[in-house]
Design a protein around this motif. Structure first.
Motif, PDB file in Angstrom:
ATOM      1  N   ARG A  38       0.828  -1.210   0.000  1.00  0.00           N
ATOM      2  CA  ARG A  38       0.000   0.000   0.000  1.00  0.00           C
ATOM      3  C   ARG A  38       0.863   1.262   0.000  1.00  0.00           C
ATOM      4  O   ARG A  38       0.617   2.206  -0.751  1.00  0.00           O
ATOM      5  N   GLN A  60      -0.336  -6.138   5.295  1.00  0.00           N
ATOM      6  CA  GLN A  60      -1.209  -5.089   4.761  1.00  0.00           C
ATOM      7  C   GLN A  60      -1.574  -5.347   3.295  1.00  0.00           C
ATOM      8  O   GLN A  60      -2.693  -5.689   2.982  1.00  0.00           O
ATOM      9  N   MET A  61      -0.623  -5.183   2.402  1.00  0.00           N
ATOM     10  CA  MET A  61      -0.830  -5.491   0.985  1.00  0.00           C
ATOM     11  C   MET A  61       0.446  -6.106   0.451  1.00  0.00           C
ATOM     12  O   MET A  61       1.527  -5.532   0.595  1.00  0.00           O
TER      13      MET A  61
END
Length: 219
Positions: A38, A60-61
């Motif tokens: 992200r 998270q990503m």
């Protein structure tokens, strides 16, 4: 011209280590770091790097999702995937998503710098045998996986098909030119037409296309 690099990895020691190595190389500058996918997307938009060194496994990503979004945003940044595993399916998916190649994290400083330069120049980092083995391995797993319609091959001329096969074998433009006994500029023209006809982003996707459509089969 200085190559601007963004390093994306959730481990601080990895980011700092790569940053020191690359900043010591002529013509390369690390312009930023990101701890997950992200943040990487935001940093690409803000810093406009030429090359993104992208880890895959992050919180998270992950790097796969980030690569998809960066490529979809149609930025000029090229994604060079970093991984600890040379047969990681995530890496294969990242190549399909638009990454321009990958390096193992234990690569030497010279290999890392050379990889950045190759990708920044618009070439695919396909020369190492491990990359071709990766593409070949996962192209065999399921015939349902297709990068593009196999009929697209029919739009290519005989010479373009020949060039595509050589791209998939990991040859550079100069090597293909030597093999076919033509000027390197002619090969660049063929490569551009191949990408346009098949609707592909770069040489890496062209190589994956060649394996997935069985135009090239694993040795």
């Amino acid at each position: 011209m200085t190559i601007r690099v963004l390093i994306v990895d959730d481990q601080m020691m990895v980011r700092e280590g790569f940053s020191v190595l690359l900043n010591a190389m002529d013509g390369i500058e690390v312009v930023g770091e990101a701890v997950d996918g992200r943040e990487a997307i935001a940093q690409v938009a803000a810093l406009r790097p030429d090359v993104v060194l992208m880890d895959i496994r992050m919180p998270q990503m992950n790097g796969l999702e980030a690569t998809r979004e960066i490529v979809a945003a149609d930025t000029d940044a090229k994604v060079l995937v970093l991984t600890t595993f040379d047969l990681d399916e995530y890496v294969y998916q990242a190549l399909r998503a638009g990454a321009s190649g990958f390096l193992l994290k234990d690569a030497s400083a010279r290999q890392l710098a050379d990889g950045v330069r190759v990708v920044a120049a618009g070439e695919a980092l396909l020369a190492p045998s491990v990359t071709k083995r990766l593409i070949a391995e996962f192209s065999k797993i399921s015939e349902a996986r297709k990068l593009a319609d196999p009929e697209g091959v029919g739009e290519l001329t005989e010479r373009e098909t020949e060039v595509l096969i050589l791209i998939a074998q990991g040859l550079s433009n100069a090597e293909i030119a030597d093999r076919l006994i033509v000027a390197e500029s002619t090969i660049k023209t063929h490569v551009s037409r191949i990408l346009v006809k098949l609707g592909l982003r770069d040489r890496t996707q062209a190589a994956v296309f060649a394996y997935e459509t069985r135009l090239v089969t694993p040795a």
